[in-house]
Design a protein around this motif. Structure first.
Motif, PDB file in Angstrom:
ATOM      1  N   MET A 170       4.752  65.817 -30.785  1.00  0.00           N
ATOM      2  CA  MET A 170       4.345  66.418 -29.513  1.00  0.00           C
ATOM      3  C   MET A 170       2.836  66.690 -29.501  1.00  0.00           C
ATOM      4  O   MET A 170       2.154  66.441 -28.508  1.00  0.00           O
ATOM      5  N   ALA A 171       2.318  67.191 -30.620  1.00  0.00           N
ATOM      6  CA  ALA A 171       0.877  67.478 -30.691  1.00  0.00           C
ATOM      7  C   ALA A 171       0.056  66.201 -30.615  1.00  0.00           C
ATOM      8  O   ALA A 171      -1.097  66.216 -30.152  1.00  0.00           O
ATOM      9  N   GLY A 172       0.626  65.099 -31.060  1.00  0.00           N
ATOM     10  CA  GLY A 172      -0.085  63.825 -31.005  1.00  0.00           C
ATOM     11  C   GLY A 172       0.032  63.113 -29.672  1.00  0.00           C
ATOM     12  O   GLY A 172      -0.556  62.036 -29.491  1.00  0.00           O
ATOM     13  N   ASN A 173       0.752  63.710 -28.727  1.00  0.00           N
ATOM     14  CA  ASN A 173       0.941  63.115 -27.406  1.00  0.00           C
ATOM     15  C   ASN A 173      -0.183  63.593 -26.483  1.00  0.00           C
ATOM     16  O   ASN A 173      -0.153  64.706 -25.960  1.00  0.00           O
ATOM     17  N   GLU A 174      -1.183  62.757 -26.292  1.00  0.00           N
ATOM     18  CA  GLU A 174      -2.352  63.147 -25.498  1.00  0.00           C
ATOM     19  C   GLU A 174      -1.967  63.492 -24.062  1.00  0.00           C
ATOM     20  O   GLU A 174      -2.518  64.434 -23.472  1.00  0.00           O
ATOM     21  N   ASP A 175      -1.030  62.754 -23.507  1.00  0.00           N
ATOM     22  CA  ASP A 175      -0.603  63.031 -22.130  1.00  0.00           C
ATOM     23  C   ASP A 175       0.039  64.411 -22.030  1.00  0.00           C
ATOM     24  O   ASP A 175      -0.174  65.147 -21.048  1.00  0.00           O
ATOM     25  N   LEU A 176       0.820  64.774 -23.046  1.00  0.00           N
ATOM     26  CA  LEU A 176       1.436  66.103 -23.047  1.00  0.00           C
ATOM     27  C   LEU A 176       0.374  67.190 -23.091  1.00  0.00           C
ATOM     28  O   LEU A 176       0.420  68.164 -22.318  1.00  0.00           O
ATOM     29  N   LEU A 177      -0.597  67.042 -24.005  1.00  0.00           N
ATOM     30  CA  LEU A 177      -1.638  68.070 -24.124  1.00  0.00           C
ATOM     31  C   LEU A 177      -2.433  68.195 -22.820  1.00  0.00           C
ATOM     32  O   LEU A 177      -2.740  69.303 -22.379  1.00  0.00           O
ATOM     33  N   ASN A 178      -2.742  67.068 -22.218  1.00  0.00           N
ATOM     34  CA  ASN A 178      -3.463  67.110 -20.935  1.00  0.00           C
ATOM     35  C   ASN A 178      -2.608  67.781 -19.867  1.00  0.00           C
ATOM     36  O   ASN A 178      -3.125  68.527 -19.019  1.00  0.00           O
ATOM     37  N   GLY A 179      -1.313  67.501 -19.906  1.00  0.00           N
ATOM     38  CA  GLY A 179      -0.421  68.139 -18.941  1.00  0.00           C
ATOM     39  C   GLY A 179      -0.363  69.642 -19.126  1.00  0.00           C
ATOM     40  O   GLY A 179      -0.367  70.405 -18.143  1.00  0.00           O
ATOM     41  N   LEU A 180      -0.309  70.084 -20.378  1.00  0.00           N
ATOM     42  CA  LEU A 180      -0.309  71.532 -20.641  1.00  0.00           C
ATOM     43  C   LEU A 180      -1.598  72.181 -20.139  1.00  0.00           C
ATOM     44  O   LEU A 180      -1.580  73.296 -19.586  1.00  0.00           O
ATOM     45  N   VAL A 181      -2.730  71.501 -20.316  1.00  0.00           N
ATOM     46  CA  VAL A 181      -4.006  72.018 -19.805  1.00  0.00           C
ATOM     47  C   VAL A 181      -3.937  72.185 -18.293  1.00  0.00           C
ATOM     48  O   VAL A 181      -4.356  73.208 -17.735  1.00  0.00           O
ATOM     49  N   ASP A 182      -3.402  71.177 -17.602  1.00  0.00           N
ATOM     50  CA  ASP A 182      -3.306  71.250 -16.136  1.00  0.00           C
ATOM     51  C   ASP A 182      -2.425  72.416 -15.696  1.00  0.00           C
ATOM     52  O   ASP A 182      -2.730  73.098 -14.708  1.00  0.00           O
ATOM     53  N   ILE A 183      -1.340  72.640 -16.421  1.00  0.00           N
ATOM     54  CA  ILE A 183      -0.448  73.752 -16.077  1.00  0.00           C
ATOM     55  C   ILE A 183      -1.137  75.093 -16.322  1.00  0.00           C
ATOM     56  O   ILE A 183      -1.028  76.031 -15.519  1.00  0.00           O
ATOM     57  N   ILE A 184      -1.870  75.197 -17.442  1.00  0.00           N
ATOM     58  CA  ILE A 184      -2.594  76.440 -17.735  1.00  0.00           C
ATOM     59  C   ILE A 184      -3.653  76.709 -16.662  1.00  0.00           C
ATOM     60  O   ILE A 184      -3.866  77.861 -16.252  1.00  0.00           O
ATOM     61  N   ASP A 185      -4.288  75.647 -16.187  1.00  0.00           N
ATOM     62  CA  ASP A 185      -5.360  75.802 -15.193  1.00  0.00           C
ATOM     63  C   ASP A 185      -4.842  76.125 -13.792  1.00  0.00           C
ATOM     64  O   ASP A 185      -5.582  76.662 -12.965  1.00  0.00           O
ATOM     65  N   CYS A 186      -3.584  75.785 -13.516  1.00  0.00           N
ATOM     66  CA  CYS A 186      -3.105  75.901 -12.132  1.00  0.00           C
ATOM     67  C   CYS A 186      -2.778  77.346 -11.781  1.00  0.00           C
ATOM     68  O   CYS A 186      -2.611  78.200 -12.649  1.00  0.00           O
ATOM     69  N   LYS A 187      -2.682  77.604 -10.496  1.00  0.00           N
ATOM     70  CA  LYS A 187      -2.360  78.949  -9.994  1.00  0.00           C
ATOM     71  C   LYS A 187      -0.994  78.973  -9.327  1.00  0.00           C
ATOM     72  O   LYS A 187      -0.648  79.932  -8.653  1.00  0.00           O
ATOM     73  N   ILE A 188      -0.207  77.918  -9.514  1.00  0.00           N
ATOM     74  CA  ILE A 188       1.073  77.807  -8.821  1.00  0.00           C
ATOM     75  C   ILE A 188       2.113  78.763  -9.389  1.00  0.00           C
ATOM     76  O   ILE A 188       2.837  79.426  -8.654  1.00  0.00           O
ATOM     77  N   SER A 189       2.186  78.832 -10.712  1.00  0.00           N
ATOM     78  CA  SER A 189       3.245  79.613 -11.346  1.00  0.00           C
ATOM     79  C   SER A 189       2.720  80.311 -12.592  1.00  0.00           C
ATOM     80  O   SER A 189       2.319  79.659 -13.553  1.00  0.00           O
TER      81      SER A 189
END
Length: 555
Positions: A170-189
């Motif tokens: 999971m840590a080696g999945n660049e798309d996952l890490l980028n997705g987690l960043v987007d979720i952390i940055d968002c204000k939706i939830s």
């Protein structure tokens, strides 16, 4: 969770109604698989009624039943159905049903979560990330609750991050890490943000992953920015994630140099509760690397030094206080003279170490006394801070030395010895109020190493003519000589040697001899100790000091 996407205005082709064959009136797993498999093969979803039945069948806490559903292949067919509907779901309604079904199914045991990952996980994760993008970019309509779907998907991703066997993948999945960043940055939830940060924290449980996360171009920035939100759970998870990442030494200096990182850690340290505890741990971690110490010490004109001092002395949380003391100990190991000077000149830092050295907390006391010993190495007369160091040593030696644990007395005595080893410190030490009393307390305590260091300190202080006179005029010093050479404990043999060396230094000045001869019990103690000395060479050395005194006795 069954109510997540309970909508009635979406028209889809139904695969046919379920047969209710479950013991509790719900649809059986076999029947669920039959209908889902049929729908996927025909490239359409289920009806709202069928989705509701699906969630009803999975909405329970029986781990064995969930395990059975995984074993039967339900996860595989749910994945196939999601793969079919995801490109065509313009509102997010069906996607919401299916991610909720996955979240319910993943209440299975870890063994079966791993089976899910091995069978569909690698292919499911891209679909889950696609679902996140739908929520983040407005492709899930508000009436289908994008915030709930995003939170549910993030929780599922976190489940895979938590599994020991899948964590590195999971840590080696660049798309996952980028997705987690987007979720952390968002204000939706806020819930999704917290779960995304938690996922980062869980990934950072081994050194290889910690390095990956620390070197990711956006993760640290995302955590720093999210910390500005007034949301306690967010701050709590951020502090945990950064603490875990900071546990790898290769990340220490890059983290300390990362814009905004130390500002965040400083703010967390000035709070209370778990964020403060973890912030102290973060600083303790990165302060173990020389490259990071400079940044910590100079940050905002010593602000972190002040915050550590305050936490160590005044925090009501013993763990926070101990970790702050550990950070201070690590900072004290710096070999940079400029950084040593800054710490010594800080208005509260050195004083707090003195208070920490006599703390009621064993951990704080242990760490602070190590720091004190390190500063004794680099702080010499007439440097700024030397008088403060003398104050601290005096205060630290006035506690009940025979009852305090953790080799405390040894560490304090060693600090005195380090100071006395430098000639420029000898005269200031002998003249400093209370300092000789402190040394004599250490020289007569029960801890052997402390007694040895204390007696050696007294011997070194008799290195000049002026200090020989001063020491001989101090009854506490002479009483200490009597006490030490009278004690026949074999552990104290080196301490007795030090005392005879001190006597030898003192008798070299003729003006000291009458005082020594007339001091109560001194000659008697010397004679008894010499008689007990079995080694001929040592007995001869000890007798030399006595022989110099004998003419004064006859006078």
């Amino acid at each position: 969770m069954a109510a997540l996407c309970a909508c009635n205005d979406f028209s889809i082709v139904a695969a046919g109604s379920f047969d209710r064959t479950g013991d509790d009136g719900t649809v059986s797993v076999k029947e669920l698989i039959r209908v889902i498999k049929e729908a996927a093969s025909e490239n359409h979803g289920l009806s709202n009624e069928e989705y509701d039945e699906l969630l009803k069948a999975l909405n329970h806490q029986d781990t064995d039943r969930h395990n059975h559903a995984v074993r039967a292949g339900l996860a595989k067919y749910l994945y196939k159905l999601l793969d079919v509907i995801l490109p065509n779901d313009d509102t997010g309604e069906q996607v919401g049903y299916l991610v909720t079904a996955f979240a319910l199914l993943f209440q299975c045991s870890d063994e079966y979560k791993l089976i899910c990952y091995d069978t569909v996980g690698r292919n499911l994760i891209p679909l889950l990330l696609h679902t996140c993008e739908m929520c983040l970019y407005g492709k899930v309509t508000k009436d289908h609750s994008p915030e709930l779907i995003l939170a549910t998907v993030t929780k599922i991703l976190g489940i895979f991050c938590k599994l020991t066997e899948t964590r590195k993948l999971m840590a080696g999945n660049e798309d996952l890490l980028n997705g987690l960043v987007d979720i952390i940055d968002c204000k939706i939830s806020a819930d999704a943000r917290v779960d995304a940060i938690w996922a980062v924290s869980i990934l950072a449980l081994d050194d290889e992953n910690r390095l990956i996360l620390s070197r990711h171009p956006d993760i640290i920035d995302a955590l720093i920015e999210a910390a500005d939100l007034e949301h306690d759970m967010t701050k709590n998870e951020i502090s945990a994630a950064i603490l875990n990442i900071s546990a790898v030494s290769e990340a220490h200096t890059p983290l300390a140099n990362h814009p905004g990182f130390l500002s965040l850690v400083h703010k967390l340290l000035m709070t209370v509760g778990e964020p403060q505890v973890r912030a102290a741990g973060i600083i303790r971690n990165i302060a173990s690397s020389e490259g990071a110490r400079c940044e910590l010490i100079v940050f905002d004109k010593g602000a972190i030094l002040g915050a550590l001092s305050h936490t160590m002395i005044r925090s009501k949380n013993e763990t926070a206080a101990a970790r702050a003391a550990g950070a201070i100990k690590n900072l004290s190991f710096t070999v940079d003279p400029a950084m040593q000077k800054l710490m010594l000149e800080h208005s509260e830092f050195l004083k707090s170490i003195g208070r920490g050295a006599s703390s009621s907390s064993e951990n704080v006391r242990s760490y602070a006394s190590v720091a004190l010993r390190n500063f004794a190495e680099c702080c010499q007369h007439p440097m700024e801070g030397h008088a403060t160091l003398m104050d601290i040593l005096v205060e630290a030696s006035m506690v009940s030395l025979n009852t305090v644990g953790g080799s405390y007395a040894e560490k304090i005595a060693n600090s005195y010895l380090i100071q006395a080893s430098r000639l420029e410190n000898v005269m200031p030490m002998v003249k400093y109020p209370g300092l000789l009393e402190g040394i004599t307390r250490l020289a007569t305590c029960n801890e052997a190493e402390a007694r040895i260091s204390g007696t050696k300190t007294l011997e070194l202080l008799a290195s000049t003519q002026v200090t020989k006179v001063q020491l001989c005029s101090e009854p506490d010093v002479l009483n200490t000589i009597v006490t030490v050479i009278t004690d026949n404990n074999p552990l104290y043999e080196e301490a007795r040697d030090n005392m005879f060396l001190l006597i030898h230094h003192l008798v070299m000045l003729e003006q000291n001899r009458p005082t020594l001869v007339n001091h109560e019990n001194l000659l008697e103690a010397m004679i008894k100790c010499i008689r007990r000395t079995e080694e001929a060479a040592l007995r001869k050395v000890r007798f030399q000091a006595l022989s110099i005194l004998l003419p004064s006795l006859l006078q």
